[in-house]
Design a protein around this motif. Structure first.
Motif, mmCIF file in Angstrom:
data_model
loop_
_atom_site.group_PDB
_atom_site.id
_atom_site.type_symbol
_atom_site.label_atom_id
_atom_site.label_comp_id
_atom_site.label_asym_id
_atom_site.label_seq_id
_atom_site.Cartn_x
_atom_site.Cartn_y
_atom_site.Cartn_z
ATOM 1 N N SER A 95 0.651 -0.788 -0.325
ATOM 2 C CA SER A 95 0.077 0.303 0.408
ATOM 3 C C SER A 95 0.934 1.206 0.058
ATOM 4 O O SER A 95 0.369 2.152 -0.440
ATOM 5 C CB SER A 95 -0.891 -0.129 0.908
ATOM 6 O OG SER A 95 -1.895 -0.884 1.117
ATOM 7 N N ARG A 96 2.009 1.686 0.509
ATOM 8 C CA ARG A 96 2.737 2.679 0.601
ATOM 9 C C ARG A 96 3.713 2.951 -0.504
ATOM 10 O O ARG A 96 3.194 4.033 -1.087
ATOM 11 C CB ARG A 96 4.317 1.906 1.221
ATOM 12 C CG ARG A 96 5.134 3.548 1.605
ATOM 13 C CD ARG A 96 6.116 2.767 2.356
ATOM 14 N NE ARG A 96 6.683 1.626 1.275
ATOM 15 C CZ ARG A 96 7.877 0.907 2.519
ATOM 16 N NH1 ARG A 96 8.924 1.688 3.409
ATOM 17 N NH2 ARG A 96 8.119 0.165 2.046
ATOM 18 N N LEU A 97 3.666 1.529 -1.982
ATOM 19 C CA LEU A 97 3.971 1.647 -2.670
ATOM 20 C C LEU A 97 3.052 2.314 -3.503
ATOM 21 O O LEU A 97 3.232 3.315 -4.476
ATOM 22 C CB LEU A 97 4.831 0.726 -3.384
ATOM 23 C CG LEU A 97 6.212 -0.516 -2.516
ATOM 24 C CD1 LEU A 97 6.399 -1.132 -3.869
ATOM 25 C CD2 LEU A 97 7.373 0.592 -2.417
ATOM 26 N N LEU A 98 1.685 2.183 -3.989
ATOM 27 C CA LEU A 98 1.232 1.906 -4.263
ATOM 28 C C LEU A 98 0.356 3.952 -4.216
ATOM 29 O O LEU A 98 -0.084 4.697 -5.021
ATOM 30 C CB LEU A 98 -0.549 1.593 -3.982
ATOM 31 C CG LEU A 98 -0.573 -0.084 -4.602
ATOM 32 C CD1 LEU A 98 -1.913 -1.173 -4.419
ATOM 33 C CD2 LEU A 98 0.005 -0.336 -6.050
ATOM 34 N N ALA A 99 0.197 3.901 -2.529
ATOM 35 C CA ALA A 99 0.381 5.505 -2.640
ATOM 36 C C ALA A 99 1.044 6.590 -2.464
ATOM 37 O O ALA A 99 0.633 7.656 -3.391
ATOM 38 C CB ALA A 99 -0.056 5.702 -0.543
ATOM 39 N N ALA A 114 6.274 1.839 -9.320
ATOM 40 C CA ALA A 114 6.470 1.931 -10.694
ATOM 41 C C ALA A 114 8.101 1.944 -11.105
ATOM 42 O O ALA A 114 8.606 2.297 -12.538
ATOM 43 C CB ALA A 114 5.839 2.889 -12.017
ATOM 44 N N HIS A 115 8.797 2.529 -9.981
ATOM 45 C CA HIS A 115 10.510 2.465 -10.453
ATOM 46 C C HIS A 115 10.629 1.292 -10.273
ATOM 47 O O HIS A 115 11.257 0.716 -9.460
ATOM 48 C CB HIS A 115 10.665 3.225 -9.021
ATOM 49 C CG HIS A 115 10.523 4.724 -8.375
ATOM 50 N ND1 HIS A 115 10.566 5.154 -7.687
ATOM 51 C CD2 HIS A 115 9.422 5.588 -9.683
ATOM 52 C CE1 HIS A 115 9.761 6.645 -7.565
ATOM 53 N NE2 HIS A 115 9.021 6.997 -8.757
#
Length: 363
Positions: free
Chosen positions: A22-26, A31-32
């Motif tokens: 969720s942290r990455l989606l937020a 996408a990195h």
């Protein structure tokens, strides 16, 4: 308990994994190419395995090829491996243009026979692949001595045993370079992915040079990396529970004839697939597996092995009779059930014993 065996799902739902993803989606960093998730995974792997260097990659299979190239295996070299092994290891040797040299397993084992390894060494031999299969640890003490004495690289395929220890050291960190897998059903899973482990900076640098094609040609994504540290945090506890369940299963099946579980219950291993070895041949195995699959028990055949492959593709040492026997007799119980409670294991042992009786009658 109903006749249908209770399902045990893998991977289990994990709130820590959900928070990490969720942290990455937020923040959009999913996408990195690289970032906080891959950095945290590298730090977690370095701390857990205790190796000096870790390189992430897209699968354990490509990890073996990277490992081979990093110890400078070239076309026209030879690489020794067991005639019963994961098929991708044979193909990784071929991909480089090197020749696989097939040696036999030790009797009643899925590990290399050290004497067969010694007998296989020739002027073109460059490396040995020692795979820790089905919860069994390859004979590292003998293989290390042989490889050091003969000037060969030792590659550990630890894809099935992340977290297992030998002489207090994690498997995958004892040879010149080791490989672990994050495949979809593995004990550490990201759907796909893998890593190489080494304490040799030159090996690590060669691995990175091979992977660099303007960017990483065999990457592990940020999303994949994010799901792994929470699993690493729980791996020792889960491996300990699986080990307890294996001990219980061995004890309950000790009196069962025509079946062997070739595991030392006191060795600190990890169990992705638990081997059950039948005394009969392939027909008995087919009936045995079918009887258990009908009840929803996740068990299947072992590897087919390489003994029948063309001499144009490989060099063979001896009859490879132990490898052929294991390819015909090995059944593999998938690991999720080993996280179930003791009552489930008790019932599992009864159903295995009953399926064995049924398979003997069907032959």
């Amino acid at each position: 308990m109903s006749n249908r065996f209770p399902a045990v799902t893998w991977p289990p739902r994990d709130e820590a994994i959900e928070r990490s993803v969720s942290r990455l989606l937020a923040d959009g960093s999913w996408a990195h190419y690289t970032g906080v998730a891959t950095e945290e995974l590298l730090a977690s792997l370095l701390a857990f395995f205790g190796s000096s260097f870790v390189g992430l990659c897209s699968s354990g299979t490509i990890g073996v090829e990277i490992a081979l190239r990093s110890v400078q295996v070239d076309a026209d070299d030879e690489v020794i491996l067991a005639a019963y092994d994961f098929p991708g290891n044979f193909r990784a040797v071929e991909q480089i243009g090197a020749t696989p040299v097939l040696v036999d397993l030790a009797a009643n084992s899925h590990g290399l026979d050290p004497q067969c390894v010694e007998d296989a060494i020739g002027p073109r031999t460059r490396a040995v692949i020692a795979t820790h299969l089905h919860g069994q640890i390859a004979p590292l003490e003998s293989l290390i001595e042989i490889c050091h004495r003969r000037g060969l690289a030792l590659i550990e395929d630890a894809c099935q045993v992340p977290g297992a220890r030998w002489n207090s050291r994690r498997l995958g960190t004892i040879g010149d370079v080791g490989v672990i897998s994050f495949g979809g059903s593995k004990l550490l899973t990201a759907g796909r992915g893998g890593a190489i482990l080494t304490n040799d900076e030159n090996i690590y640098q060669r691995s990175r040079i091979f992977c660099d094609r303007g960017n990483d040609a065999f990457p592990l994504s940020q999303l994949q990396a994010a799901v792994l540290p929470p699993q690493i945090d729980k791996l020792d506890a889960r491996n300990s529970l699986r080990q307890k369940r294996v001990r219980l299963l061995i004890e309950r099946l000790r009196a069962t004839t025509d079946l062997m579980i070739p595991i030392d219950p006191d060795v600190e291993s990890a169990f992705y697939k638990l081997p059950l070895i039948l005394d009969g041949g392939e027909a008995q195995r087919s009936h045995f597996i079918a009887a258990l699959n009908e009840q929803g028990i996740d068990i299947g055949e072992g590897f087919r092995g390489f003994g029948l492959r063309s001499a144009r593709r490989c060099r063979k040492i001896g009859t490879l009779s132990n490898s052929q026997a294991q390819s015909e007799r090995t059944c593999l119980l998938h690991h999720p059930v080993l996280l179930a409670d003791e009552l489930v294991i008790e019932e599992l042992s009864r159903r295995i014993a009953a399926a064995l009786i049924r398979s003997n009658s069907a032959e």
